[in-house]
Design a protein around this motif. Structure first.
Motif, short mmCIF file in Angstrom:
data_model
loop_
_atom_site.label_atom_id
_atom_site.label_comp_id
_atom_site.label_asym_id
_atom_site.label_seq_id
_atom_site.Cartn_x
_atom_site.Cartn_y
_atom_site.Cartn_z
N ALA A 22 0.83 -1.21 0.00
CA ALA A 22 0.00 0.00 0.00
C ALA A 22 0.86 1.26 0.00
CB ALA A 22 -0.94 0.00 1.21
N ARG A 23 1.96 1.25 0.77
CA ARG A 23 2.83 2.41 0.83
C ARG A 23 3.56 2.61 -0.49
NH1 ARG A 23 2.48 7.00 3.63
NH2 ARG A 23 4.36 7.56 4.81
N GLU A 24 3.95 1.52 -1.11
CA GLU A 24 4.63 1.63 -2.42
C GLU A 24 3.68 2.17 -3.47
OE1 GLU A 24 7.85 -2.03 -1.76
OE2 GLU A 24 5.93 -2.39 -2.74
N LEU A 25 2.41 1.77 -3.41
CA LEU A 25 1.42 2.30 -4.34
C LEU A 25 1.23 3.80 -4.14
CD1 LEU A 25 -1.29 -0.51 -4.21
CD2 LEU A 25 0.11 0.12 -6.18
N GLU A 26 1.29 4.23 -2.88
CA GLU A 26 1.15 5.66 -2.57
C GLU A 26 2.30 6.45 -3.19
OE1 GLU A 26 0.23 8.47 1.34
OE2 GLU A 26 1.11 6.47 1.61
N VAL A 27 3.52 5.92 -3.06
CA VAL A 27 4.68 6.60 -3.64
C VAL A 27 4.59 6.57 -5.17
CG1 VAL A 27 7.19 6.50 -3.92
CG2 VAL A 27 6.16 6.10 -1.66
N LEU A 28 4.18 5.46 -5.74
CA LEU A 28 4.06 5.34 -7.18
C LEU A 28 3.05 6.34 -7.74
CD1 LEU A 28 4.76 3.90 -9.82
CD2 LEU A 28 2.99 2.22 -9.28
N ALA A 29 1.96 6.54 -7.02
CA ALA A 29 0.96 7.51 -7.47
C ALA A 29 1.55 8.91 -7.58
CB ALA A 29 -0.23 7.53 -6.50
N LEU A 30 2.46 9.24 -6.67
CA LEU A 30 3.11 10.55 -6.73
C LEU A 30 4.08 10.64 -7.90
CD1 LEU A 30 3.74 11.14 -2.91
CD2 LEU A 30 1.85 11.95 -4.33
N LEU A 31 4.72 9.52 -8.23
CA LEU A 31 5.56 9.50 -9.43
C LEU A 31 4.71 9.78 -10.66
CD1 LEU A 31 7.98 6.44 -8.99
CD2 LEU A 31 8.29 8.82 -8.27
N GLY A 32 3.50 9.22 -10.66
CA GLY A 32 2.60 9.44 -11.78
C GLY A 32 2.19 10.89 -11.94
N GLU A 33 2.29 11.66 -10.86
CA GLU A 33 1.99 13.09 -10.93
C GLU A 33 3.21 13.89 -11.37
OE1 GLU A 33 0.10 14.81 -7.53
OE2 GLU A 33 -0.95 12.95 -7.03
N GLY A 34 4.36 13.21 -11.51
CA GLY A 34 5.57 13.89 -11.95
C GLY A 34 6.34 14.56 -10.83
N LEU A 35 6.08 14.16 -9.56
CA LEU A 35 6.76 14.79 -8.43
C LEU A 35 8.18 14.26 -8.27
CD1 LEU A 35 4.02 14.91 -5.64
CD2 LEU A 35 4.56 16.59 -7.39
N SER A 36 9.08 15.12 -7.82
CA SER A 36 10.43 14.70 -7.49
C SER A 36 10.41 13.95 -6.16
CB SER A 36 11.34 15.91 -7.37
OG SER A 36 10.96 16.72 -6.26
N ASN A 37 11.52 13.33 -5.79
CA ASN A 37 11.59 12.64 -4.50
C ASN A 37 11.33 13.59 -3.35
OD1 ASN A 37 12.21 10.29 -5.81
ND2 ASN A 37 14.40 10.40 -5.44
N ALA A 38 11.91 14.79 -3.45
CA ALA A 38 11.75 15.77 -2.37
C ALA A 38 10.30 16.21 -2.23
CB ALA A 38 12.64 16.98 -2.63
N ASP A 39 9.64 16.50 -3.36
CA ASP A 39 8.25 16.95 -3.32
C ASP A 39 7.33 15.82 -2.84
OD1 ASP A 39 8.95 19.45 -4.20
OD2 ASP A 39 8.58 19.01 -6.30
N ALA A 40 7.61 14.59 -3.29
CA ALA A 40 6.81 13.45 -2.84
C ALA A 40 6.95 13.26 -1.34
CB ALA A 40 7.24 12.19 -3.59
N GLY A 41 8.16 13.41 -0.83
CA GLY A 41 8.40 13.27 0.60
C GLY A 41 7.61 14.27 1.42
N GLN A 42 7.56 15.51 0.93
CA GLN A 42 6.79 16.54 1.64
C GLN A 42 5.31 16.20 1.64
OE1 GLN A 42 7.70 20.34 -0.11
NE2 GLN A 42 9.77 20.40 0.72
N ARG A 43 4.83 15.64 0.54
CA ARG A 43 3.41 15.32 0.42
C ARG A 43 2.98 14.25 1.43
NH1 ARG A 43 -0.12 14.91 -4.11
NH2 ARG A 43 1.06 16.59 -5.09
N ILE A 44 3.83 13.25 1.64
CA ILE A 44 3.43 12.12 2.50
C ILE A 44 4.27 12.05 3.77
CG2 ILE A 44 2.46 10.72 0.65
CD1 ILE A 44 5.05 9.23 0.44
N HIS A 45 4.94 13.17 4.12
CA HIS A 45 5.68 13.29 5.37
C HIS A 45 6.74 12.19 5.50
CE1 HIS A 45 2.62 16.18 6.39
NE2 HIS A 45 1.68 15.27 6.23
N MET A 46 7.61 12.13 4.49
CA MET A 46 8.66 11.12 4.43
C MET A 46 9.94 11.80 3.95
SD MET A 46 8.54 7.64 2.11
CE MET A 46 7.01 7.05 2.86
N SER A 47 11.07 11.39 4.46
CA SER A 47 12.33 12.00 4.04
C SER A 47 12.62 11.69 2.58
CB SER A 47 13.49 11.50 4.91
OG SER A 47 13.80 10.16 4.60
#
Length: 217
Positions: free
Chosen positions: A158-183
């Motif tokens: 489930a967590r990997e799917l959440e990260v993958l969804a953010l990749l689908g939005e074109g987010l960088s690692n840093a932006d994705a981390g801010q979105r889901i409170h992850m380094s």
């Protein structure tokens, strides 16, 4: 220094890109090519880190050159130079293993960001065009692609799917981390696991797979 090859059949465009990149302290344009065949030869002989590759060129087009580079110089990260009029070719290039694409009318700062991202092993899609291009390409056979994509995603947590969804939005690692409170480092680790599980060559392919499966939509 990031060693860059600039490939375009128009000398003025090559000169403009060289001038922009040469203003950066960490980037060096080590070679220029006017066609795909020349690009493949120069990439092998100049120890290139990143190759900027136009799609429409004489002698050997960009898609053929991309395939040749993947075989002859797999360590070279390829960024496709494109316009909106080449959408189907862009999809083929991303599926073929390019590190992303950059619009020819992009700002100088974006060109530098793309080169640095490519050199760092990250995929780069022009932020202003990512969702538009991916959405515009999703035509014909959508239901079949969605079913195939969803089957591939069944192996993710489930967590990997959440990260993958953010990749689908074109987010960088840093932006994705801010979105889901992850380094950023943790996101990067998740991305590596996702790519391995899905057998994707880069995050661009994973992002397209996410979009096919309907993640984040």
């Amino acid at each position: 220094m990031i060693r860059v090859l600039v490939t375009d059949d128009e000398p003025l465009i090559r000169a403009g890109i060289r001038m922009i990149l040469s203003s950066a302290e960490d980037i060096e344009v080590v070679a220029e090519a006017g066609d795909g065949r020349e690009a493949v030869e120069l990439a092998r002989t100049h120890q290139v880190d990143v190759a900027l590759l136009d799609l429409q060129m004489p002698v050997m087009d960009g898609l053929t050159a991309l395939a040749e580079l993947r075989r002859a110089a797999p360590r070279v990260r390829v960024l496709i130079l494109t316009t909106f009029g080449e959408r189907q070719n862009v999809l083929r290039a991303l599926s073929g293993g390019s590190a992303g694409f950059l619009l020819k009318d992009s700002a100088p700062a974006e060109l530098m960001r793309a080169v640095r991202a490519g050199a760092a092993g990250e995929a780069y899609l022009s932020p202003g065009a990512t969702r538009h291009v991916v959405d515009s390409l999703a035509s014909g056979g959508a239901a079949q692609r969605e079913e195939q994509a969803r089957r591939r995603l069944e192996k993710l947590t489930a967590r990997e799917l959440e990260v993958l969804a953010l990749l689908g939005e074109g987010l960088s690692n840093a932006d994705a981390g801010q979105r889901i409170h992850m380094s950023e480092a943790t996101v990067k680790a998740y991305v590596s696991r996702i790519l391995a599980k899905l057998e994707c060559e880069n995050r661009v392919q994973a992002a397209l797979l996410a979009r096919d499966a309907g993640l984040g939509v």
